[in-house]
Write a protein that holds these residues in place. Structure first.
Motif, PDB file in Angstrom:
ATOM      1  N   ARG A  74      29.274  61.248  24.152  1.00 46.69           N
ATOM      2  CA  ARG A  74      30.130  62.378  23.748  1.00 46.69           C
ATOM      3  C   ARG A  74      29.592  63.112  22.526  1.00 46.69           C
ATOM      4  NH1 ARG A  74      35.463  61.781  25.735  1.00 46.69           N
ATOM      5  NH2 ARG A  74      35.466  60.166  27.320  1.00 46.69           N
TER       6      ARG A  74
ATOM      7  N   ARG B 125      32.611  63.563  27.856  1.00 45.01           N
ATOM      8  CA  ARG B 125      31.283  63.103  28.289  1.00 45.01           C
ATOM      9  C   ARG B 125      30.645  64.128  29.232  1.00 45.01           C
ATOM     10  NH1 ARG B 125      29.658  61.036  32.606  1.00 45.01           N
ATOM     11  NH2 ARG B 125      31.725  60.636  33.494  1.00 45.01           N
TER      12      ARG B 125
ATOM     13  N   ASP C 193      29.750  56.859  23.922  1.00 38.46           N
ATOM     14  CA  ASP C 193      29.991  57.109  25.348  1.00 38.46           C
ATOM     15  C   ASP C 193      29.427  58.463  25.799  1.00 38.46           C
ATOM     16  OD1 ASP C 193      31.008  56.571  27.885  1.00 38.46           O
ATOM     17  OD2 ASP C 193      32.965  57.463  27.421  1.00 38.46           O
TER      18      ASP C 193
ATOM     19  N   ASN D 247      37.387  61.773  30.878  1.00 40.28           N
ATOM     20  CA  ASN D 247      35.917  61.905  30.890  1.00 40.28           C
ATOM     21  C   ASN D 247      35.399  63.305  30.596  1.00 40.28           C
ATOM     22  OD1 ASN D 247      34.759  59.400  31.282  1.00 40.28           O
ATOM     23  ND2 ASN D 247      35.350  59.404  33.440  1.00 40.28           N
TER      24      ASN D 247
END
Ligand code: TMP
Length: 246
Positions: free
Chosen positions: A81, A48, A79, A45
């Motif tokens: 990003r 993100r 997502d 993650n």
């Protein structure tokens, strides 16, 4: 956006062209490296989180009149990003600001970890992996013809202003801004703007609620030093920023 051409892939991000020449897309990866890529890993993650943290900080700095390459961070895409940015020519300098001694400063000078630096240090490193990003002096920057004296002065002034804004903001989040690295670029008209990212990858951030030396670390030092719970350190930085801005 339609088909995208990959312009550049770095250690933590990918840069794509779009059909609009005024817009590039930065994609934040989960890949993590340290010590000039000798250590490699993945922080789940991270892409993100770093995009969200950078987005908040770029917006905060823009609101304070500091020009950045940031245009937008469309939600619900890739997502979370992706960041849309203005095309810039990157100045090949890493501008490091230090408020407390840590990292390479402690290793190279023997100054004790956590020593307050007043006034804060503004340092330049040559952005060149083959040379191991060496520390530069203003004379070396001039000799290498990397940037004019005026540009160096402007970089120092922008770095100091950014530091003041970020110190205050992070204090409000219960986080001490120990040090951080900035990169700058020039727009087509020659304007110098803040570029790249500002995230737990590029800052040292200490949790003010923790005194223990390893528990207080919320940034990439958790990965560099194998302290564990890397993702939760990053997530906590984002959570505090969101709580503070809402
Ligand atoms: P240093 O103490 O290792 O010189 O790092 C100073 C700051 O710069 C720290 O916040 C981490 C950041 N940094 C990067 O963002 N990229 C790098 O490649 C390095 C070496 C440091």
């Amino acid at each position: 956006m339609a088909e995208r051409k990959k312009l550049y892939e770095g250690k933590a991000k990918i840069l794509y062209a779009t059909e609009d020449p005024a817009v590039l897309v930065t994609y934040f990866k989960d890949d993590a490296t340290a010590f000039n890529a000798q250590k490699r890993g993945t922080i789940v993650n991270k892409g993100r989180i770093n995009n969200a943290v950078s987005t908040h900080l770029f917006q905060l700095l823009e609101a304070q009149g500091i020009a950045t390459h940031w245009i937008d961070s469309p939600q619900g895409q890739a997502d979370g990003r992706e960041m849309w940015v203005k095309p810039v020519t990157i100045v090949p300098l890493e501008v490091v600001v230090r408020n407390l001694a840590a990292g390479s400063l402690c290793r190279q000078t023997g100054i004790a970890l956590g020593t307050p630096l007043t006034p804060p240090l503004v340092e330049f490193y040559y952005k060149n992996d083959d040379l191991g990003d060496p520390l530069l002096t203003c004379d070396r920057i001039r000799a290498m013809d990397i940037a004019s004296d005026d540009t160096v002065t402007q970089l120092q002034q922008m770095a100091q202003r950014i530091n003041q804004v970020l110190i205050n903001f992070f204090n409000g989040c219960g986080i001490t801004l120990v040090d951080f690295k900035l990169e700058f670029g020039t727009l087509a008209d020659g304007t110098l703007v803040l570029a790249d990212e500002i995230s737990p990858d590029t800052c040292r951030l200490w949790n003010q609620n923790e005194t223990d030396e390893s528990r207080r670390v919320m940034d990439k030092d958790r990965f560099r030093q194998d302290l564990g719970d890397v993702e939760s350190g990053y997530q906590q930085v984002l959570d505090r920023i969101l709580a503070h801005t809402s």
